[in-house]
Design a protein around this motif. Structure first.
Motif, short mmCIF file in Angstrom:
data_model
loop_
_atom_site.label_atom_id
_atom_site.label_comp_id
_atom_site.label_asym_id
_atom_site.label_seq_id
_atom_site.Cartn_x
_atom_site.Cartn_y
_atom_site.Cartn_z
N THR A 131 0.83 -1.20 0.00
CA THR A 131 0.00 0.00 0.00
C THR A 131 0.86 1.25 0.00
N GLU A 132 2.02 1.21 0.70
CA GLU A 132 2.91 2.37 0.70
C GLU A 132 3.37 2.70 -0.72
N ASN A 161 13.46 13.01 4.30
CA ASN A 161 14.10 12.59 3.06
C ASN A 161 14.63 11.16 3.25
N TYR A 162 13.73 10.18 3.07
CA TYR A 162 14.11 8.79 3.32
C TYR A 162 15.21 8.32 2.37
N ALA A 163 15.20 8.82 1.16
CA ALA A 163 16.19 8.37 0.17
C ALA A 163 17.62 8.70 0.61
N LEU A 164 17.77 9.77 1.41
CA LEU A 164 19.10 10.17 1.83
C LEU A 164 19.76 9.11 2.71
N ALA A 198 11.55 -0.72 4.04
CA ALA A 198 11.35 -1.18 2.67
C ALA A 198 12.45 -0.67 1.74
N LEU A 199 12.82 0.60 1.90
CA LEU A 199 13.88 1.17 1.05
C LEU A 199 15.22 0.48 1.28
N GLU A 210 17.68 -2.07 -1.19
CA GLU A 210 19.09 -1.77 -1.48
C GLU A 210 20.03 -2.74 -0.79
N LYS A 211 19.49 -3.81 -0.20
CA LYS A 211 20.30 -4.83 0.46
C LYS A 211 21.09 -4.25 1.63
N ILE A 212 20.46 -3.35 2.39
CA ILE A 212 21.06 -2.77 3.58
C ILE A 212 20.35 -3.34 4.80
#
Length: 583
Positions: free
Chosen positions: A222-223, A505-508, A543-544, A548-550
């Motif tokens: 859903t996100e 800024n989750y991508a950061l 999820a992010l 990215e395998k982190i």
């Protein structure tokens, strides 16, 4: 024009053979290149790294298909690089492929009068370029409207353990998988965390793909759906979003309780739901509660969720929990005494995920400390890894009061300040210096540890203004590692604060980890009095980082002083690091 490409292995937890292709290419040529490439491909998405234009994922890629893809790319564009996978394909194949590539790029489409139903299957409909990719508005690229999320191959009906708690729901799921769109539509599965909702949902998708290959299965959280709606609205692509979903035959939507309360996202889901249901397309939804308790959603949505079948999954019985542990033991190639499995199952009653996680952790602990897994070790670990029932709940005020006593030793003076929000990922460098509230990167010292232990690089993220709590986190990790004689030590590559007001800024987070070549992130959650909800923060960031395998290790604010939390995290860190596990 096709100018440049890059082809790299980018495994995920669900697919160890996932590869990502990035291309500097025009939209006009993109479709032709994609059509010429073999393999199980996802949908193209826009790349925002300033170098490439579009990206494409390949799932469960075989060596043979890798060779074909690499050859095709080198044939049409000389400037590019690929990670080594296998030896070259046979010469006769290359000659055949060369002809196919030339035909794809030089031959115009013919016989336009042919009926669409004869030219294309359900999986290959004639969708325009603007429907396949995100729009570009005023020259600024936007993220793709939708992107494939691969199904977890372990989430199959064969791997699902059936018991009294889930027998009816399992039978209903199998019926839906055998006759999609004809029975129980929509199929609404609800239950607590870690009970198998996502497993059953994805099992339906796996079964349909295997037995009905012409049907298009699409799984999305859903996100991710909400993010797609926001992008579509901001880029004027709402129509394309609906056009995409109308071509889906089985829509699997996970965690519908996360559907945004905003009118726009609920309205889009309402229209998509109606469109699919009217065309007898199968809809499967999971949720943590039944529809009538979804008070955040509009009445018109809740009522539609009740049109089909509502099935719940309850906590597994003791017998089922033992069976789950035996199944996991078999999959992980473990050999444990039945009395140990029975003891674990008798103590852990809430969910399947907790059972499986504990089994993994005691195995990791045994490997690290060179101890055999016997009943005494399990009992001791049970006390260490689980919260004590007698342990009083610590309030936020008490946590802050205890944190005040922590002495922070200031590191050397800082160099020139850097505002990371205005930097590109490749420009970000780690600097030393004391914690600040300006988003700077620093690496505050960890508590004294045994330097003979194997170092493990990690990064620490913490809420702005919570430097003392960060020091407590590091202190707790050091205490747990010393107490249990674990064979590694944490080395902080950098510490980074994040704002707890406004939009995060989750991508950061992931960009900083990738830029500094670290794959373990320890994150202190936002405090309860912040504007950021911990559940949303954890779900989105988790999820992010998973993609990215982190390794994402979250320290909940309410458990800042709980020893068991740090031992769990320490063992999870070892599970994510093969070099430590091997020792």
């Amino acid at each position: 024009m096709f100018k440049k490409w890059e082809f790299n292995l980018l495994p995920s937890e669900k697919d160890n053979s996932r590869w990502r292709l990035k291309m500097q290419i025009s939209e006009d040529e993109l479709d032709k290149v994609i059509e010429a490439l073999p393999g199980n491909k996802g949908r193209p998405f826009i790349v925002e790294d300033g170098v490439y234009d579009f990206g494409l994922y390949f799932y469960n890629l075989s060596e043979s298909d890798y060779d074909k893809i690499k050859f095709a790319l080198e044939k049409v564009c000389r400037e590019g690089k690929a990670e080594k996978f296998s030896q070259n394909a046979p010469p006769d194949f290359f000659s055949d492929l060369a002809g196919e590539i030339e035909k794809t790029f030089k031959t115009e489409e013919t016989d336009n009068s042919e009926e669409p139903s004869k030219k294309e299957s359900k999986n290959e409909r004639n969708v325009t370029t603007r429907e396949k990719h995100a729009y570009k508005q005023d020259g600024a690229p936007h993220r793709a409207l939708v992107e494939d999320v691969p199904l977890n191959p372990d989430y199959s009906f064969e791997q699902f353990v059936v018991g009294p708690n889930n027998r009816f729901t399992h039978a209903a799921a199998l019926a839906v998988a055998n006759a999609p769109g004809k029975t129980y539509n929509p199929f609404f599965i609800h239950g607590g965390v870690g009970l198998g909702k996502t497993h059953l949902m994805q099992a339906i998708g796996q079964h349909v793909r295997k037995n009905f290959p012409d049907l298009k299965v699409f799984y999305i959280t859903t996100e991710a759906f909400v993010a797609g709606v926001i992008d579509a609205i901001s880029s004027g692509g709402a129509t394309s979003l609906r056009n995409f979903y109308k071509n889906v035959d089985i829509l699997l939507v996970d965690d519908i309780q996360s559907l945004s309360q905003s009118e726009s996202t609920q309205d889009e889901f309402f229209h998509i739901f109606n469109l699919l249901h009217q065309n007898k397309k199968q809809i499967v939804i999971t949720c943590d509660r039944p529809p009538k308790l979804l008070t955040i959603l509009e009445d018109r949505l809740r009522s539609r969720f009740e049109w089909g079948l509502i099935a719940d999954i309850k906590s597994p019985s003791l017998e089922t929990r033992v069976a789950i542990l035996k199944k996991k033991e078999e999959l992980e190639h473990l050999v444990l005494d039945d009395n140990i499995l029975l003891y674990i199952a008798s103590k852990l009653k809430s969910n399947v995920r907790e059972l499986e996680g504990f089994l993994k952790r005691i195995t990791a602990y045994s490997s690290l400390t060179k101890q055999d897994v016997d009943i005494e070790l399990v009992k001791n670990l049970m006390a260490e890894l689980l919260p004590s029932e007698e342990e009083p709940h610590i309030t936020v005020a008490e946590a802050e009061q205890k944190a005040q006593a922590v002495t922070v030793v200031p590191p050397p003076p800082p160099p020139e300040k850097m505002e990371t929000q205005s930097l590109k990922a490749e420009e970000i460098k780690i600097v030393s210096g004391p914690p600040t509230a300006h988003g700077e990167l620093h690496a505050a010292p960890l508590p004294k540890v045994d330097l003979t232990l194997k170092p493990m690089d990690v990064v620490f993220f913490y809420p702005s203004g919570s430097e003392k709590e960060l020091a407590k986190v590091k202190e707790k990790f050091a205490e747990v590692i010393k107490k249990h004689k674990l064979k590694f030590r944490l080395v902080s590559i950098f510490d980074k604060s994040y704002e707890i007001k406004g939009k995060i800024n989750y991508a950061l987070f992931t960009e900083l980890c990738k830029t500094n070549k670290t794959n373990i992130a320890v994150v202190l959650s936002p405090p309860p009095n912040s504007e950021v909800k911990e559940d949303e923060f954890s779900n989105v960031l988790g999820a992010l980082m998973s993609d990215e395998k982190i390794s994402f290790q979250l320290v909940p604010w309410q458990e800042l002083n709980k020893d068991y939390r740090y031992l769990n995290l320490a063992l999870d860190i070892t599970l994510s690091n093969t070099s430590v596990k091997a020792e």
